[in-house]
Design a protein around this motif. Structure first.
Motif, short mmCIF file in Angstrom:
data_model
loop_
_atom_site.label_atom_id
_atom_site.label_comp_id
_atom_site.label_asym_id
_atom_site.label_seq_id
_atom_site.Cartn_x
_atom_site.Cartn_y
_atom_site.Cartn_z
N VAL A 47 0.83 -1.21 0.00
CA VAL A 47 0.00 0.00 0.00
C VAL A 47 0.86 1.26 0.00
CG1 VAL A 47 -1.74 1.30 1.28
CG2 VAL A 47 -1.79 -1.19 1.33
N THR A 49 0.85 4.98 0.77
CA THR A 49 0.00 5.79 1.63
C THR A 49 0.11 7.29 1.37
OG1 THR A 49 1.69 5.73 3.34
CG2 THR A 49 -0.06 4.08 3.48
N TYR A 68 -3.18 8.10 3.33
CA TYR A 68 -3.50 8.03 4.76
C TYR A 68 -4.54 9.06 5.17
CZ TYR A 68 -0.72 12.11 6.12
OH TYR A 68 -0.24 13.38 6.27
N TYR A 85 -1.55 -5.37 5.49
CA TYR A 85 -1.33 -4.22 4.61
C TYR A 85 0.06 -3.66 4.88
CZ TYR A 85 -6.06 -4.92 3.29
OH TYR A 85 -7.19 -5.50 2.78
N CYS A 87 2.50 -0.97 4.35
CA CYS A 87 2.44 0.45 4.00
C CYS A 87 3.83 1.01 3.72
CB CYS A 87 1.82 1.24 5.16
SG CYS A 87 0.15 0.72 5.57
N CYS A 89 5.85 4.86 2.14
CA CYS A 89 5.75 6.25 1.71
C CYS A 89 7.03 6.61 0.98
CB CYS A 89 5.46 7.17 2.89
SG CYS A 89 6.66 7.07 4.24
N ALA A 97 3.69 6.53 5.80
CA ALA A 97 3.50 5.09 6.01
C ALA A 97 3.11 4.81 7.46
CB ALA A 97 4.75 4.31 5.64
N GLY A 100 -0.45 6.02 7.87
CA GLY A 100 -1.36 5.09 7.21
C GLY A 100 -1.50 3.79 7.97
N ALA A 101 -0.37 3.25 8.43
CA ALA A 101 -0.42 2.01 9.20
C ALA A 101 -1.20 2.21 10.50
CB ALA A 101 1.00 1.52 9.50
N VAL A 111 -1.19 -4.67 9.95
CA VAL A 111 -0.30 -3.82 9.14
C VAL A 111 1.17 -4.10 9.42
CG1 VAL A 111 -1.95 -1.91 8.96
CG2 VAL A 111 -0.35 -1.97 10.88
N ARG A 113 5.08 -1.98 8.04
CA ARG A 113 5.63 -0.83 7.30
C ARG A 113 6.86 -1.31 6.55
NH1 ARG A 113 7.15 3.63 11.21
NH2 ARG A 113 8.75 2.10 11.67
#
Length: 140
Positions: A47, A49, A68, A85, A87, A89, A97, A100-101, A111, A113
């Motif tokens: 993902v 973010t 995010y 997921y 995440c 960035c 990230a 978003g996480a 999640v 990262r």
């Protein structure tokens, strides 16, 4: 006493607990690219973010864009809660990230990262999709 040992090392049992937990929160680019190249994508989604313009610029192949700032129960209702997921960035100097996480976790999703973000991914020479014009920027 040396600065290195000014604080004693943790007991091995505490180190196991700490580093195991840390690995539960992050994945490194090498592990991810090896999985992606081998087609091992069951159980997780990559993902991006950051904002859609950053996603259009450069993204990890197969990644989806979930900025995010836009993560709500409504915008995530279609997501599979059985997946992890991953995440990412821009880099270690961007926290999209992390944001978003955090939002996804608050919404009940599992999640991780990606260490180093897309900048670390590119620096390692891994493939990207997108227009790649105009250089890297945070855009979160």
């Amino acid at each position: 006493m040396t600065r290195t040992l000014a604080f004693p090392a943790a007991a091995p049992e505490a180190a196991v607990e700490y580093f195991s937990a840390e690995l539960g929160f992050e994945v490194d680019p090498d592990d991810l690219v090896q999985d992606l190249e081998a087609g091992r994508t069951d159980g997780y989604v990559v993902v991006e973010t950051r904002a859609p313009e950053a996603f259009a610029h450069a993204r990890i192949p197969g990644a989806i864009n979930l900025p995010y700032r836009d993560l709500t129960p409504e915008t995530t209702a279609h997501l599979d809660r059985n997946l992890v997921y991953v995440c990412y960035c821009e880099s270690t100097v961007c926290n999209a990230a992390t944001k978003g996480a955090l939002k996804l976790a608050e919404l009940g999703f599992k999640v991780k990262r990606l260490s180093g973000g897309i900048a670390g991914w590119i620096a390692a020479g891994y493939p990207v999709e997108g227009d790649k014009a105009g250089g890297m920027r945070c855009a979160c």
